[in-house]
Write an enzyme that holds these catalytic residues in place. Structure first.
Site, PDB file in Angstrom:
ATOM      1  N   PRO A   9     -15.973 -11.355 -15.298  1.00 28.37           N
ATOM      2  CA  PRO A   9     -14.754 -11.934 -15.961  1.00 28.37           C
ATOM      3  C   PRO A   9     -15.301 -12.330 -16.597  1.00 28.37           C
ATOM      4  O   PRO A   9     -16.196 -12.726 -16.716  1.00 28.37           O
ATOM      5  CB  PRO A   9     -13.711 -12.272 -14.806  1.00 28.37           C
ATOM      6  CG  PRO A   9     -14.857 -12.896 -14.023  1.00 28.37           C
ATOM      7  CD  PRO A   9     -15.566 -11.479 -13.530  1.00 28.37           C
ATOM      8  N   ASN A  10     -13.926 -12.115 -17.806  1.00 24.97           N
ATOM      9  CA  ASN A  10     -14.551 -12.674 -19.281  1.00 24.97           C
ATOM     10  C   ASN A  10     -15.998 -12.812 -20.254  1.00 24.97           C
ATOM     11  O   ASN A  10     -16.209 -13.188 -21.222  1.00 24.97           O
ATOM     12  CB  ASN A  10     -14.275 -14.405 -18.766  1.00 24.97           C
ATOM     13  CG  ASN A  10     -12.940 -15.144 -18.355  1.00 24.97           C
ATOM     14  OD1 ASN A  10     -11.691 -13.671 -18.717  1.00 24.97           O
ATOM     15  ND2 ASN A  10     -13.115 -15.591 -17.124  1.00 24.97           N
ATOM     16  N   ARG A  17     -15.874 -17.062 -26.989  1.00 24.89           N
ATOM     17  CA  ARG A  17     -15.030 -18.190 -26.346  1.00 24.89           C
ATOM     18  C   ARG A  17     -16.500 -18.832 -26.169  1.00 24.89           C
ATOM     19  O   ARG A  17     -17.436 -18.685 -26.055  1.00 24.89           O
ATOM     20  CB  ARG A  17     -15.407 -17.966 -24.776  1.00 24.89           C
ATOM     21  CG  ARG A  17     -15.904 -17.647 -23.767  1.00 24.89           C
ATOM     22  CD  ARG A  17     -15.735 -16.194 -22.693  1.00 24.89           C
ATOM     23  NE  ARG A  17     -15.496 -17.601 -21.153  1.00 24.89           N
ATOM     24  CZ  ARG A  17     -16.494 -16.931 -20.615  1.00 24.89           C
ATOM     25  NH1 ARG A  17     -16.782 -16.388 -19.953  1.00 24.89           N
ATOM     26  NH2 ARG A  17     -16.717 -18.945 -19.537  1.00 24.89           N
ATOM     27  N   TYR A  22     -21.670 -20.213 -24.351  1.00 20.29           N
ATOM     28  CA  TYR A  22     -21.887 -19.015 -24.083  1.00 20.29           C
ATOM     29  C   TYR A  22     -23.018 -18.340 -25.634  1.00 20.29           C
ATOM     30  O   TYR A  22     -23.566 -17.346 -25.506  1.00 20.29           O
ATOM     31  CB  TYR A  22     -21.172 -17.994 -23.584  1.00 20.29           C
ATOM     32  CG  TYR A  22     -20.565 -18.372 -22.661  1.00 20.29           C
ATOM     33  CD1 TYR A  22     -21.508 -18.386 -21.804  1.00 20.29           C
ATOM     34  CD2 TYR A  22     -19.425 -19.516 -22.479  1.00 20.29           C
ATOM     35  CE1 TYR A  22     -21.029 -18.345 -19.888  1.00 20.29           C
ATOM     36  CE2 TYR A  22     -18.894 -19.357 -21.580  1.00 20.29           C
ATOM     37  CZ  TYR A  22     -19.532 -19.279 -20.290  1.00 20.29           C
ATOM     38  OH  TYR A  22     -19.609 -19.694 -18.594  1.00 20.29           O
ATOM     39  N   ASN A  71     -24.365  -9.896 -14.064  1.00 19.83           N
ATOM     40  CA  ASN A  71     -23.309 -11.237 -13.862  1.00 19.83           C
ATOM     41  C   ASN A  71     -22.131 -11.282 -13.518  1.00 19.83           C
ATOM     42  O   ASN A  71     -21.004 -10.752 -14.145  1.00 19.83           O
ATOM     43  CB  ASN A  71     -23.943 -11.592 -15.581  1.00 19.83           C
ATOM     44  CG  ASN A  71     -23.123 -12.861 -15.680  1.00 19.83           C
ATOM     45  OD1 ASN A  71     -22.333 -13.233 -15.291  1.00 19.83           O
ATOM     46  ND2 ASN A  71     -23.434 -13.735 -16.995  1.00 19.83           N
ATOM     47  N   ALA A  74     -17.202 -15.619 -12.982  1.00 22.00           N
ATOM     48  CA  ALA A  74     -16.962 -16.502 -11.403  1.00 22.00           C
ATOM     49  C   ALA A  74     -16.797 -16.098 -10.993  1.00 22.00           C
ATOM     50  O   ALA A  74     -16.205 -16.820 -10.285  1.00 22.00           O
ATOM     51  CB  ALA A  74     -15.962 -16.790 -12.383  1.00 22.00           C
ATOM     52  N   HIS A  77     -18.830 -17.368  -7.443  1.00 25.00           N
ATOM     53  CA  HIS A  77     -18.504 -18.310  -7.280  1.00 25.00           C
ATOM     54  C   HIS A  77     -17.758 -18.056  -5.025  1.00 25.00           C
ATOM     55  O   HIS A  77     -17.426 -18.873  -4.779  1.00 25.00           O
ATOM     56  CB  HIS A  77     -18.716 -19.727  -7.247  1.00 25.00           C
ATOM     57  CG  HIS A  77     -19.525 -19.781  -9.170  1.00 25.00           C
ATOM     58  ND1 HIS A  77     -20.645 -20.047  -9.205  1.00 25.00           N
ATOM     59  CD2 HIS A  77     -18.809 -19.864  -9.977  1.00 25.00           C
ATOM     60  CE1 HIS A  77     -21.247 -19.743 -10.209  1.00 25.00           C
ATOM     61  NE2 HIS A  77     -20.339 -19.685 -10.947  1.00 25.00           N
ATOM     62  N   ASP A  84     -21.221  -8.616  -0.601  1.00 27.59           N
ATOM     63  CA  ASP A  84     -20.864  -7.911   0.936  1.00 27.59           C
ATOM     64  C   ASP A  84     -21.517  -6.290   0.003  1.00 27.59           C
ATOM     65  O   ASP A  84     -22.376  -5.505  -0.048  1.00 27.59           O
ATOM     66  CB  ASP A  84     -20.007  -7.505   1.557  1.00 27.59           C
ATOM     67  CG  ASP A  84     -20.144  -8.183   2.724  1.00 27.59           C
ATOM     68  OD1 ASP A  84     -20.459  -9.665   2.404  1.00 27.59           O
ATOM     69  OD2 ASP A  84     -18.547  -8.521   2.867  1.00 27.59           O
ATOM     70  N   GLU A  95     -29.475 -11.160 -10.226  1.00 26.16           N
ATOM     71  CA  GLU A  95     -28.583 -12.203 -10.756  1.00 26.16           C
ATOM     72  C   GLU A  95     -28.821 -13.406 -11.984  1.00 26.16           C
ATOM     73  O   GLU A  95     -29.521 -13.453 -12.328  1.00 26.16           O
ATOM     74  CB  GLU A  95     -28.293 -13.409  -9.526  1.00 26.16           C
ATOM     75  CG  GLU A  95     -27.525 -13.868 -10.199  1.00 26.16           C
ATOM     76  CD  GLU A  95     -26.444 -15.283  -8.509  1.00 26.16           C
ATOM     77  OE1 GLU A  95     -25.676 -16.121  -8.916  1.00 26.16           O
ATOM     78  OE2 GLU A  95     -27.623 -14.979  -7.354  1.00 26.16           O
ATOM     79  N   HIS A  97     -26.927 -15.819 -14.746  1.00 29.22           N
ATOM     80  CA  HIS A  97     -25.901 -16.798 -15.667  1.00 29.22           C
ATOM     81  C   HIS A  97     -26.151 -16.841 -17.025  1.00 29.22           C
ATOM     82  O   HIS A  97     -27.579 -17.339 -17.412  1.00 29.22           O
ATOM     83  CB  HIS A  97     -25.967 -17.332 -14.245  1.00 29.22           C
ATOM     84  CG  HIS A  97     -25.601 -16.931 -13.250  1.00 29.22           C
ATOM     85  ND1 HIS A  97     -24.732 -16.411 -13.740  1.00 29.22           N
ATOM     86  CD2 HIS A  97     -25.959 -17.159 -11.825  1.00 29.22           C
ATOM     87  CE1 HIS A  97     -23.596 -16.050 -12.012  1.00 29.22           C
ATOM     88  NE2 HIS A  97     -25.145 -16.557 -11.390  1.00 29.22           N
ATOM     89  N   ARG A 104     -23.086 -27.417 -14.719  1.00 30.66           N
ATOM     90  CA  ARG A 104     -21.801 -27.267 -14.833  1.00 30.66           C
ATOM     91  C   ARG A 104     -21.035 -27.381 -13.828  1.00 30.66           C
ATOM     92  O   ARG A 104     -22.041 -28.826 -12.924  1.00 30.66           O
ATOM     93  CB  ARG A 104     -21.028 -25.730 -14.952  1.00 30.66           C
ATOM     94  CG  ARG A 104     -22.470 -25.478 -16.261  1.00 30.66           C
ATOM     95  CD  ARG A 104     -22.196 -23.743 -17.037  1.00 30.66           C
ATOM     96  NE  ARG A 104     -20.184 -23.951 -17.227  1.00 30.66           N
ATOM     97  CZ  ARG A 104     -20.309 -22.546 -17.439  1.00 30.66           C
ATOM     98  NH1 ARG A 104     -20.521 -21.356 -16.907  1.00 30.66           N
ATOM     99  NH2 ARG A 104     -17.918 -23.195 -17.389  1.00 30.66           N
ATOM    100  N   ARG A 108     -19.668 -24.703  -9.511  1.00 29.96           N
ATOM    101  CA  ARG A 108     -20.385 -23.143  -9.933  1.00 29.96           C
ATOM    102  C   ARG A 108     -21.878 -23.128  -9.650  1.00 29.96           C
ATOM    103  O   ARG A 108     -22.721 -22.534  -9.910  1.00 29.96           O
ATOM    104  CB  ARG A 108     -20.580 -23.837 -11.440  1.00 29.96           C
ATOM    105  CG  ARG A 108     -19.060 -23.385 -12.030  1.00 29.96           C
ATOM    106  CD  ARG A 108     -19.638 -23.201 -13.450  1.00 29.96           C
ATOM    107  NE  ARG A 108     -17.801 -22.896 -14.517  1.00 29.96           N
ATOM    108  CZ  ARG A 108     -17.130 -22.293 -14.530  1.00 29.96           C
ATOM    109  NH1 ARG A 108     -17.857 -20.394 -14.160  1.00 29.96           N
ATOM    110  NH2 ARG A 108     -15.752 -22.665 -15.295  1.00 29.96           N
TER     111      ARG A 108
END
Length: 139
Positions: A9-10, A17, A22, A71, A74, A77, A84, A95, A97, A104, A108
């Site tokens: 998301p985002n 943003r 970012y 990635n 959110a 978390h 799973d 993973e 980020h 942060r 997070r």
């Protein structure tokens, strides 16, 4: 080598943003540069703001691709379901980020998916995706 980058998301708003966190480059721009820098890799890119769609994509590619760079945004978390899904597939997952999640907000700092991944790369900006690729290529 077939690699998919899956963004949660985002992350479709990269370049627009919170540029101080970012950066100002869109993911599509970064992805085109990554593909041209690594022509030996068959890349795919997928992004969704919807948890179930991310899980479906992990299930779809998790037994046939050589690697996944994830990635989860959110959902990192909060999503036991994505954790799973990563645990249930065979393809190795790295993973990533963009920001340093440990620098942060406290909520997070915890990733629910890390334990099911090959490892986590955090805080190196968009370069983290290429770092994940290097790991997968050496695997």
């Amino acid at each position: 080598m077939k690699i998919i980058i899956i963004n949660g998301p985002n992350l479709n708003l990269l370049g627009v943003r919170e540029k101080s966190v970012y950066g100002d480059q869109s993911f599509e721009e970064y992805f085109e540069g990554l593909k041209s820098k690594h022509p030996e890799v068959d890349f795919e890119y997928y992004q969704s703001n919807i948890e179930g769609e991310l899980i479906n994509k992990l299930h779809e590619v998790g037994f046939s691709y050589d690697g996944i760079i994830l990635n989860a945004g959110a959902y990192t978390h909060t999503s036991v379901a994505i954790s799973d899904a990563v645990a249930g597939i065979k393809t190795p997952v790295v993973e990533v980020h963009i920001s340093n999640i440990h620098a942060r907000e406290e909520y997070r700092h915890l990733s629910l998916i890390t334990a099911n991944c090959a490892g986590m790369i955090t805080g190196f900006g968009l370069k983290g995706y290429e770092m994940g690729l290097f790991y997968l290529q050496d695997k």
